[in-house]
Design a protein around this motif. Structure first.
Motif, PDB file in Angstrom:
ATOM      1  N   ALA A 372       0.900  -0.766   0.057  1.00 11.99           N
ATOM      2  CA  ALA A 372      -0.049   0.083   0.208  1.00 11.99           C
ATOM      3  C   ALA A 372       0.893   0.855   0.058  1.00 11.99           C
ATOM      4  N   GLY A 375       2.437   1.789  -3.328  1.00 13.54           N
ATOM      5  CA  GLY A 375       1.381   2.531  -4.653  1.00 13.54           C
ATOM      6  C   GLY A 375       1.950   4.021  -3.567  1.00 13.54           C
ATOM      7  N   THR A 383      -4.913   1.103  -4.035  1.00 17.54           N
ATOM      8  CA  THR A 383      -3.599   0.182  -3.615  1.00 17.54           C
ATOM      9  C   THR A 383      -4.354  -1.497  -4.581  1.00 17.54           C
ATOM     10  N   LEU A 386      -3.774  -3.154  -7.160  1.00 18.39           N
ATOM     11  CA  LEU A 386      -2.190  -3.467  -6.486  1.00 18.39           C
ATOM     12  C   LEU A 386      -2.476  -5.040  -5.845  1.00 18.39           C
ATOM     13  N   TYR A 443       3.491  -1.781 -12.153  1.00 19.68           N
ATOM     14  CA  TYR A 443       2.100  -3.107 -12.047  1.00 19.68           C
ATOM     15  C   TYR A 443       2.893  -4.560 -12.758  1.00 19.68           C
ATOM     16  N   THR A 446       4.844  -5.834 -10.050  1.00 21.19           N
ATOM     17  CA  THR A 446       3.463  -6.787  -8.788  1.00 21.19           C
ATOM     18  C   THR A 446       3.603  -7.795  -9.353  1.00 21.19           C
TER      19      THR A 446
END
Length: 564
Positions: A372, A375, A383, A386, A443, A446
């Motif tokens: 979090a 982001g 987030t 994510l 992105y 992640t």
């Protein structure tokens, strides 16, 4: 001992129930959903929040106690203890976040979070140990499926959080405190140990493929609906339809025992499953040659048999018996045999596997705990996507790691740890991508990290069982899992949290913004993964002969010397 013919329901019903329990066991992945509330409502700084993240990981992965007692009690007892821990821990957190009780001390919340997420260790130990023993010839597939659903649980919880709980952290705490114990009480009867029949079963592979396909569809569905709910203005009735369809996808594995009931396999007449329910009756052996049962506890199948061995003979009795020639002194186990925990701990392979796993999951969980804030530092204030992205690709990594390693270990006897090497190389690149903070790369980084993080789980589990046996697998697996909270404390608590707060103080702000908030953390993690890559190469070279022995015939072959 009640015999159940192969193709019958109990092991597959148990696997379906275990999938639901593993979804429940993923409740620790919810931390990014309510961490902002802990920070804003209770007024914590980032280091305090990061240390709560460490508590989250310690509770989730410290499973020494369930590992010790899983051979002494049936699975339902282990699950019941986990349900109580979940109710107690999340109940206290709900009291704090909902402001029902004011000014709860920080240490109490830290302990409560440890207890709450420790339910995961109880749940995971019960379902993983039981199913690895129920399907010992498909260890990679079983580990990939069970741990895969555990990885997907964050996306499932995100869907529930968004649609059913309306993004309320206090409602989420209440849901975890009451909903998970209720689910456990409903499912714990079905998670039962069974002794599988000897030999490979062709229908078993088809059933695993069905579960794999349904789980992939579930993952795609949950990710898609989460993104749609976040991007578009979805009506309440449509959102609830999304939730109902997700539940139906979760029930898909139960189609296998339903199919077995109405369309039993003709090949199932010659083999049996046996449940541990009591002593064998001699009348079971009087059914003629066609239905004759093979002995289930021969030395060659000892890994599959009873794991409630009596340890009543004292050391002095053993020495006297050896001196009189009544018994022969037991040799030390070789890799692939059943090890005691103490015997495993003196092996270099044990510590190499632990260190490789520690680097892989310890660095990965640092990103998850701070997802979090990562982001927000890159100016992304919502987030949830994510977290769903990480969850989906974590699921892909766990599922894919199990399936791919199972294929190559059977076809070419390639050690599973080769895939830990591959993913740690990718993790180095991923951390450098995070550190660059290039526009549009968050992105992708992640997603890549989610895959690599997931592979570490699905490879460690079957590897530990293949090197050190199934008899004490619960204890060995749970000790390996300590790599996660240890990494969270070192990398997240002592590294990321301190560096983040220092950068925030330079900006004279509570929340840090910009790439410098985590850049040094990412670079340090990349360096550790370089060390992990070298260690995993050494481990793979060392254990290659073991896999050539275990999978020489193209399928798992139990060591002849293994004895319970």
């Amino acid at each position: 001992m009640v015999t159940v013919k192969r193709g019958s329901r109990p092991p597959w019903v148990g696997l379906g129930a275990s999938i639901w329990m593993q979804i429940a066991a993923g409740n620790a992945y919810n931390f990014p959903l309510y961490s902002h509330s802990l920070k804003s409502v209770l007024g914590f700084n980032q280091r305090q929040l990061t240390m709560l993240g460490v508590a989250n990981d310690i509770g989730e992965n410290v499973g020494i106690l369930p590992g010790l007692i899983c051979n002494k009690f049936p699975p339902w007892v282990i699950l019941l203890i986990g349900a109580f821990a979940c109710f107690l821990g999340y109940g206290v957190l709900w009291l704090a976040i909902s402001r029902t009780v004011l000014d709860l001390p920080y240490w109490l919340l830290w302990v409560a979070l440890c207890i709450a997420t420790n339910s995961n260790a109880w749940f995971s130990t019960a379902v993983l140990v039981t199913n690895m023993r129920n399907f010992p010839r498909s260890r990679g597939s079983v580990a990939g499926i069970i741990k895969g659903y555990g990885g997907l649980s964050a996306a499932v919880y995100t869907e529930i959080y968004s649609i059913l709980l309306k993004n309320s952290s206090s409602k989420l705490m209440l849901f975890l405190a009451l909903g998970i114990p209720t689910l456990c009480l409903m499912m714990m009867y079905f998670v039962r140990p069974c002794t599988p029949a000897s030999g490979d079963d062709a229908s078993e592979n088809c059933h695993f493929l069905f579960i794999l396909a349904s789980s992939i569809l579930l993952g795609i569905y949950v990710l898609t609906t989460t993104v749609l709910d976040d991007v578009l203005s979805i009506s309440a009735p449509m959102s609830y339809c999304f939730l109902v369809l997700m539940v139906l996808f979760l029930m898909a594995p139960l189609a296998i025992p339903v199919k077995m009931t109405f369309f039993p396999s003709s090949s199932s007449k010659s083999a049996t499953y046996v449940q541990f329910l009591g002593p064998t009756k001699s009348s079971d052996q009087d059914n003629g040659n066609a239905d004759k049962l093979e002995p289930l506890l021969t030395p060659s199948s000892a890994n599959l048999g009873s794991f409630h061995e009596s340890d009543s003979m004292s050391d002095m009795d053993m020495l006297i018996a050896e001196g009189e020639g009544a018994i022969k002194k037991k040799r030390r186990p070789r890799r692939g045999d059943d090890f005691t925990f103490a015997e495993a701990m003196i092996k270099a392979d044990f510590w190499l596997l632990f260190l490789v796993y520690f680097v892989g999951v310890g660095s990965g969980v640092t990103i998850l705990n701070n997802l979090a804030q990562i982001g927000i530092a890159q100016y992304m204030h919502d987030t949830k996507i994510l977290l769903s992205l990480f969850s989906f690709f974590n699921f892909v990594g766990r599922l894919g790691g199990g399936v791919i390693s199972e294929y190559f270990v059977r076809s070419k006897a390639i050690p599973r740890t080769v895939w830990m090497t591959v993913t740690q190389v990718i993790m180095i690149i991923t951390y450098l991508l995070f550190a660059s903070a290039l526009k549009g790369t968050l992105y992708a980084a992640t997603a890549l990290l989610g895959i690599c993080y997931g592979v570490q789980f699905s490879i460690m589990v079957p590897t530990a069982s293949e090197l050190f046996g199934l008899k004490n697998f619960g204890m060995i697996f749970n000790f390996m899992s300590l790599g996660n909270p240890l990494g969270a404390y070192l990398f997240s608590g002592l590294l990321a949290g301190i560096l983040y707060d220092n950068e925030a103080s330079k900006q004279h702000a509570v929340s840090c913004l910009g790439p410098n908030c985590f850049r040094l953390t990412f670079l340090v993690l990349a360096g550790f993964c370089s060390v992990g890559t070298i260690l995993s190469i050494v481990l793979s070279v060392r254990i290659k002969p073991v896999y050539q022995m275990l999978y020489a015939g193209g399928s798992f072959r139990l060591p002849q010397s293994s004895s319970h």
